[in-house]
Write a protein that holds these residues in place. Structure first.
Motif, short mmCIF file in Angstrom:
data_model
loop_
_atom_site.label_atom_id
_atom_site.label_comp_id
_atom_site.label_asym_id
_atom_site.label_seq_id
_atom_site.Cartn_x
_atom_site.Cartn_y
_atom_site.Cartn_z
N ILE A 39 0.84 -1.20 0.00
CA ILE A 39 0.00 0.00 0.00
C ILE A 39 0.87 1.25 0.00
CG2 ILE A 39 -1.76 1.29 1.28
CD1 ILE A 39 -2.81 -1.31 -0.06
N THR A 40 1.94 1.22 0.76
CA THR A 40 2.87 2.36 0.79
C THR A 40 3.49 2.57 -0.59
OG1 THR A 40 3.35 1.94 3.12
CG2 THR A 40 4.91 3.32 1.93
N ALA A 41 3.89 1.48 -1.23
CA ALA A 41 4.49 1.58 -2.58
C ALA A 41 3.47 2.14 -3.57
CB ALA A 41 4.98 0.21 -3.04
N THR A 42 2.22 1.70 -3.45
CA THR A 42 1.18 2.20 -4.35
C THR A 42 0.93 3.68 -4.10
OG1 THR A 42 0.15 0.02 -4.42
CG2 THR A 42 -1.22 1.88 -5.10
N ARG A 43 0.89 4.09 -2.84
CA ARG A 43 0.72 5.51 -2.52
C ARG A 43 1.84 6.33 -3.17
NH1 ARG A 43 -1.23 7.39 3.07
NH2 ARG A 43 -3.12 6.17 3.38
N ASP A 44 3.06 5.83 -3.10
CA ASP A 44 4.20 6.54 -3.69
C ASP A 44 4.11 6.56 -5.21
OD1 ASP A 44 5.22 6.97 -1.14
OD2 ASP A 44 6.63 5.28 -1.25
N PHE A 45 3.60 5.47 -5.81
CA PHE A 45 3.53 5.37 -7.26
C PHE A 45 2.40 6.20 -7.85
CE2 PHE A 45 2.01 3.09 -11.11
CZ PHE A 45 3.14 3.26 -11.90
N PHE A 46 1.25 6.25 -7.18
CA PHE A 46 0.07 6.94 -7.69
C PHE A 46 0.04 8.42 -7.29
CE2 PHE A 46 -2.71 2.86 -7.93
CZ PHE A 46 -2.21 2.58 -9.18
N VAL A 47 1.17 9.08 -7.30
CA VAL A 47 1.24 10.48 -6.89
C VAL A 47 0.60 11.40 -7.95
CG1 VAL A 47 2.81 12.39 -6.38
CG2 VAL A 47 3.24 10.13 -5.42
N ASN A 106 -10.68 3.43 -1.27
CA ASN A 106 -9.50 4.11 -1.81
C ASN A 106 -8.98 5.14 -0.82
OD1 ASN A 106 -9.80 2.65 -4.17
ND2 ASN A 106 -10.58 4.35 -5.36
N GLU A 107 -9.90 5.83 -0.19
CA GLU A 107 -9.54 6.83 0.83
C GLU A 107 -8.73 6.18 1.95
OE1 GLU A 107 -9.29 10.54 2.62
OE2 GLU A 107 -10.34 10.19 0.75
N VAL A 108 -9.20 5.05 2.45
CA VAL A 108 -8.51 4.36 3.54
C VAL A 108 -7.13 3.89 3.10
CG1 VAL A 108 -8.55 2.26 4.97
CG2 VAL A 108 -10.63 3.62 4.71
N MET A 109 -7.05 3.28 1.92
CA MET A 109 -5.78 2.70 1.47
C MET A 109 -4.78 3.73 0.97
SD MET A 109 -6.77 -0.92 -0.39
CE MET A 109 -7.80 -0.21 -1.68
N PHE A 110 -5.26 4.73 0.23
CA PHE A 110 -4.32 5.56 -0.52
C PHE A 110 -4.32 7.04 -0.17
CE2 PHE A 110 -5.80 2.16 -3.51
CZ PHE A 110 -4.72 1.34 -3.31
N ALA A 113 -4.36 10.56 5.66
CA ALA A 113 -3.10 11.16 6.09
C ALA A 113 -2.21 10.14 6.80
CB ALA A 113 -3.36 12.35 7.01
N GLN A 114 -2.81 9.34 7.62
CA GLN A 114 -2.04 8.33 8.35
C GLN A 114 -2.47 6.94 7.87
OE1 GLN A 114 -1.88 8.96 12.48
NE2 GLN A 114 -0.74 7.11 12.92
N LEU A 115 -1.50 6.09 7.63
CA LEU A 115 -1.78 4.74 7.16
C LEU A 115 -2.45 3.94 8.28
CD1 LEU A 115 -1.24 3.17 4.52
CD2 LEU A 115 0.82 2.28 5.58
N PRO A 116 -3.62 3.35 8.01
CA PRO A 116 -4.29 2.54 9.04
C PRO A 116 -3.47 1.29 9.39
CG PRO A 116 -5.75 3.00 7.19
CD PRO A 116 -4.39 3.45 6.80
N GLY A 117 -3.92 0.55 10.38
CA GLY A 117 -3.24 -0.67 10.78
C GLY A 117 -3.26 -1.73 9.71
#
Length: 161
Positions: A39-47, A106-110, A113-117
């Protein structure tokens, strides 16, 4: 002119269907693996852009084309009117599903502001992946109806010749 609109609908509908299948086979599978790193990698990729960028352009355009075709064929053919109406219903249903089901996930995953558990992310990613197949079925039904409208228009033209 009328048939060109139907050809465009088939092209746009095909794009929506296959892009959605791609999202299920490739994106969702990647999101569901190795959480939270995936999920972190996707957040970084989908900027800059994400699959939603595509759907926000193509989905409304497809619906506008279907409405245009409905107007063009309204009095000409009840069978074309019927299948185009069903196609429009399928695409409207998919958009409702997108706004009510997918956007919150999408809001939760990407976008939060803070990544959920990790457990929350696993559940949300899994739910997203499973439900996207339902959306694919809606796209397939709309695409099938689009082909039927084109087939009906082509058949009726050949009968008149």
């Amino acid at each position: 002119m009328k048939k060109m609109v139907l050809y465009a609908i088939v092209a746009f509908s095909s794009g929506l269907f296959f892009t959605n299948i791609y999202n299920s086979i490739v994106n969702a599978a990647n999101w569901e693996s190795n959480i939270p790193q995936s999920i972190t990698a996707t957040r970084d990729f989908f900027v800059v852009a994400n699959p939603g960028t595509f759907f926000k352009l193509i989905d409304p355009t497809n619906m506008l084309l279907i409405v245009l075709a409905l107007i063009l064929y309204w009095k000409k053919s009840s069978s074309i009117r019927l299948v185009l109406s069903i196609a429009l219903l399928c695409y409207v249903s998919s958009m409702i599903l997108t706004f009510t089901y997918f956007y919150p996930r999408n809001e939760v995953m990407f976008l939060s502001a803070q990544l959920p558990g990790t457990e929350t992310l696993k559940e949300v990613a899994s739910d997203w992946g499973r439900m996207n197949w339902v959306r694919s079925l809606l796209f397939l039904a709309g695409l099938t109806c689009s082909f039927l409208a084109l087939d009906n228009a082509t058949s009726s033209t050949q009968k008149l010749s």
